[in-house]
Enzyme design. Structure first.
Site, PDB file in Angstrom:
ATOM      1  N   CYS A   6       0.318   0.237  -8.440  1.00 29.67           N
ATOM      2  CA  CYS A   6       1.503   0.855  -7.849  1.00 29.67           C
ATOM      3  C   CYS A   6       2.606   1.077  -8.883  1.00 29.67           C
ATOM      4  O   CYS A   6       3.413   2.002  -8.749  1.00 29.67           O
ATOM      5  CB  CYS A   6       2.021   0.010  -6.687  1.00 29.67           C
ATOM      6  SG  CYS A   6       2.499  -1.666  -7.148  1.00 29.67           S
ATOM      7  N   GLY A  13       0.811  -1.205   0.000  1.00 26.17           N
ATOM      8  CA  GLY A  13       0.000   0.000   0.000  1.00 26.17           C
ATOM      9  C   GLY A  13       0.845   1.255   0.000  1.00 26.17           C
ATOM     10  O   GLY A  13       1.931   1.294  -0.591  1.00 26.17           O
ATOM     11  N   GLY A  39       2.772   2.357   5.438  1.00 24.14           N
ATOM     12  CA  GLY A  39       3.934   1.488   5.603  1.00 24.14           C
ATOM     13  C   GLY A  39       4.773   1.888   6.805  1.00 24.14           C
ATOM     14  O   GLY A  39       5.306   1.029   7.522  1.00 24.14           O
ATOM     15  N   GLU A  62       5.641  -3.477   0.343  1.00 24.78           N
ATOM     16  CA  GLU A  62       5.609  -3.229  -1.104  1.00 24.78           C
ATOM     17  C   GLU A  62       4.813  -1.945  -1.270  1.00 24.78           C
ATOM     18  O   GLU A  62       3.589  -1.940  -1.159  1.00 24.78           O
ATOM     19  CB  GLU A  62       4.962  -4.400  -1.837  1.00 24.78           C
ATOM     20  CG  GLU A  62       5.237  -4.416  -3.332  1.00 24.78           C
ATOM     21  CD  GLU A  62       4.314  -3.504  -4.116  1.00 24.78           C
ATOM     22  OE1 GLU A  62       4.802  -2.418  -4.538  1.00 24.78           O
ATOM     23  OE2 GLU A  62       3.152  -3.845  -4.309  1.00 24.78           O
TER      24      GLU A  62
END
Length: 441
Positions: free
Chosen positions: A277, A221, A226, A243
């Site tokens: 992403c 996300g 994170g 990630e």
């Protein structure tokens, strides 16, 4: 099997079939009780060593059950993602189903070898002994997944966790409630909750989960969340796998085949409505190729989706009203700062149908949010350059991108430069398997 979904105008037969499938799982936007989270967590902690002792064959059997459960739920997955984000079935196959199928098969083929102890050289100081590497499970893993590819980014990491002999608690995103509920149903059919469990809910549920002492955390996300995950893991000295997103640039130089570059960028940028992403975030195109690129890119959008993108069954939607409003603000802010809309620009959020047209902008202010924040949508800023040093300097001034897309000869030129422009992954726009022709011509 349903192979396509007409935009808000499906036939009555398709509607009846969709309703019957969706009745088997319902959306849930309520938080899971803290006591329930603690119960499942403690249950898995008491069972983790039994799972850790499982053999390669036992783990492969579980992976095979994941494979079969996903494949047999293919129609339901199509419907859930169409309900959550308007995705077409073909897009769902490529983004959320086939990657899991491939992953389970790949791991089953190699797991026995991976689990074997590996003999390694012994240091001189330990002369007379032998040295081996043994692979140990972490214990209980927390997998927190995003909404853009909910099945792939939830069940994909689960394949690795199961293969490594871990218990796992899965927390799918509350922003795709139908997908989240179906994930819970699929996992519940394959695993006892003492091995793998799905916990649904929003921010409160996530906060309660992060209070538990997991041995491993995996999150996909935003960088902001994170940091929260890493802080929570640090309190328990647990391992963390993140990630995260970013702004992935494209460089198209004067040697490029502009038609091929535009075609593959149009596919990559509009897949899942740009909510990826690694989606191309902005383009640096050589000044001599700018007009040709915009013309070709716009042409391929029309080829892929027809005269009315909004009515195309192949074009997904923005996930919810909040993200749609965010993108409207980004577009309006860029225009107020002098950006010019070269293609698209239309958007609509009536009837909870969060449509946003593929949009190309030029004359973009590099200080606008369009250029400072990850876009996560179908907006494509186009900037020009004369010397290759210009985009390299601009890209290196930002955070290291998750991916970078290059024209074929440019990739060779950058390789010759050697390390002057770095990214997590480098793609060439002329690699066919990276940009398959999925949409009708």
């Amino acid at each position: 099997m349903i192979v396509s979904f007409q935009r808000r105008a499906a036939s009555n037969a398709s509607k009846r079939l969709g309703s019957s499938l969706l009745r088997s799982f319902s959306s849930s936007d309520t938080d899971t009780d803290l006591l329930e989270i603690q119960r499942i967590y403690q249950l898995q902690r008491s069972h983790e060593y039994e799972v850790a002792r499982s053999t390669a064959e036992e783990r492969k059997a579980n992976l095979h059950r994941i494979h079969d459960a996903v494949w047999s739920s293919r129609d339901d997955i199509h419907l859930a993602l169409n309900k959550d984000k308007g995705n077409h079935a073909a897009e769902v196959d490529v983004s959320d189903i086939y990657p899991i199928i491939h992953e389970t098969k790949h791991v089953q083929r190699h797991l026995t070898k991976w689990m074997k102890p590996q003999r390694v050289p012994t240091p001189l100081a330990l002369l007379g002994t032998s040295s081996w590497i043994y692979h140990e499970p972490k214990g209980v893993a927390l997998i927190m997944s995003p909404w853009n590819f909910p099945f792939n980014l939830t069940l994909g990491p689960l394949v690795s966790a199961v293969a490594a002999g871990n218990c796992a608690i899965l927390k799918p995103s509350e922003m795709t409630p139908y997908s989240s509920s179906l994930i819970r149903k699929i996992v519940g059919e394959v695993f006892d909750e003492k091995e793998v469990a799905v916990i649904e809910g929003g921010v409160e549920t996530s906060t309660n989960l992060l209070a538990a002492a997991f041995q491993s955390y995996l999150y996909t996300g935003s960088p902001m969340i994170g940091k929260v995950i890493m802080e929570a893991a640090s309190k328990h000295l647990a391992s963390v796998t993140l990630e995260l997103g970013g702004k992935s640039p494209v460089i198209i130089d004067e040697t490029a085949n502009v038609d091929i570059a535009a075609r593959r960028l149009a596919w990559a940028k509009t897949m899942n409505n740009g909510q990826i992403c690694m989606s191309p975030d902005y383009v640096y195109v050589h000044e001599s190729k700018k007009d040709e690129f915009i013309e070709k890119y716009s042409g391929w959008i029309k080829t892929f989706f027809g005269d009315s993108v909004k009515d195309s069954p192949f074009y997904a939607r923005i996930v919810n009203g909040r993200h749609h409003s965010r993108l409207v603000g980004v577009l309006d802010g860029a225009v107020e700062m002098g950006a010019k809309v070269e293609h698209g620009g239309n958007h609509d959020s009536t009837d909870n149908d969060f449509f946003f047209e593929p949009t190309v902008l030029t004359n973009v202010d590099t200080n606008s949010s369009l250029m400072t924040d990850e876009i996560f949508g179908p907006l494509l800023p186009v900037l020009t350059f004369v010397s290759l040093d210009e985009p390299i300097a601009a890209i290196n001034a930002k955070e290291k991108p998750l991916a970078m897309y290059l024209s074929d000869l440019l990739e060779l030129r950058l390789a010759l430069i050697g390390g002057d422009c770095l990214a997590g992954t480098l793609f060439t726009l002329y690699t066919p398997f990276l940009f398959p022709d999925l949409l009708p011509k």
